[in-house]
Design a protein around this motif. Structure first.
Motif, PDB file in Angstrom:
ATOM      1  N   ASN A  21       0.827  -1.200   0.000  1.00 30.22           N
ATOM      2  CA  ASN A  21       0.000   0.000   0.000  1.00 30.22           C
ATOM      3  C   ASN A  21       0.869   1.262   0.000  1.00 30.22           C
ATOM      4  O   ASN A  21       0.602   2.213  -0.738  1.00 30.22           O
ATOM      5  CB  ASN A  21      -0.943  -0.018   1.202  1.00 30.22           C
ATOM      6  N   GLN A  24       2.367   1.810  -3.354  1.00 32.19           N
ATOM      7  CA  GLN A  24       1.338   2.226  -4.312  1.00 32.19           C
ATOM      8  C   GLN A  24       1.093   3.731  -4.247  1.00 32.19           C
ATOM      9  O   GLN A  24       0.843   4.365  -5.276  1.00 32.19           O
ATOM     10  CB  GLN A  24       0.037   1.472  -4.035  1.00 32.19           C
ATOM     11  N   GLN A  73      -7.744   7.463   1.175  1.00 34.23           N
ATOM     12  CA  GLN A  73      -7.449   6.159   0.583  1.00 34.23           C
ATOM     13  C   GLN A  73      -6.357   5.429   1.370  1.00 34.23           C
ATOM     14  O   GLN A  73      -6.380   4.210   1.473  1.00 34.23           O
ATOM     15  CB  GLN A  73      -6.973   6.326  -0.859  1.00 34.23           C
ATOM     16  N   VAL A  74      -5.398   6.180   1.892  1.00 35.89           N
ATOM     17  CA  VAL A  74      -4.217   5.584   2.519  1.00 35.89           C
ATOM     18  C   VAL A  74      -4.453   5.219   3.986  1.00 35.89           C
ATOM     19  O   VAL A  74      -4.224   4.081   4.401  1.00 35.89           O
ATOM     20  CB  VAL A  74      -3.007   6.537   2.404  1.00 35.89           C
ATOM     21  N   PHE A  77      -7.080   2.293   5.465  1.00 36.27           N
ATOM     22  CA  PHE A  77      -6.562   0.942   5.222  1.00 36.27           C
ATOM     23  C   PHE A  77      -5.382   0.649   6.143  1.00 36.27           C
ATOM     24  O   PHE A  77      -5.312  -0.414   6.770  1.00 36.27           O
ATOM     25  CB  PHE A  77      -6.138   0.784   3.759  1.00 36.27           C
ATOM     26  N   THR A  78      -4.458   1.596   6.250  1.00 32.14           N
ATOM     27  CA  THR A  78      -3.266   1.405   7.076  1.00 32.14           C
ATOM     28  C   THR A  78      -3.645   1.118   8.525  1.00 32.14           C
ATOM     29  O   THR A  78      -3.059   0.239   9.165  1.00 32.14           O
ATOM     30  CB  THR A  78      -2.353   2.647   6.993  1.00 32.14           C
TER      31      THR A  78
END
Length: 98
Positions: A21, A24, A73-74, A77-78
């Motif tokens: 991730n 990306q 977005q980051v 998820f993290t």
């Protein structure tokens, strides 16, 4: 210059997901308006612990990133990959020798 250091500790089986991730999105984070540096470090004694080190033009620029679609977005998820609560520091550089 506004410097931000974030310490993150991950579940062992989630490290690869974090790294994928991060890779990306790293270029998009680095090119976000006001970002001058983005680095990722891994602790030598605890391979589950990582640090991001970033330079921002100002605290406002960092806050703009934190309110952005990219951050949305980051970070969510993290956060699902952590084994411990992350820690963050905002610091001023006092001395730099090269």
């Amino acid at each position: 210059m506004f410097i931000r250091i974030v310490k993150m500790r991950f579940q062992e089986d989630k490290i690869e997901a974090f790294l994928e991730n991060f890779h990306q999105f790293k270029d998009q984070i680095r090119s976000f308006e006001g970002n001058h540096l983005l680095e990722l470090y891994r602790d030598k004694n605890d391979p589950r612990t990582f640090f991001t080190y970033s330079y921002w033009e100002s605290e406002t620029h960092l806050n703009n990133y934190r309110k952005s679609e990219l951050f949305g977005q980051v970070w969510p998820f993290t956060k699902t990959l952590f084994s411990d609560k992350p820690e963050a520091w905002s610091v001023d550089k006092l001395v730099s020798l090269s």
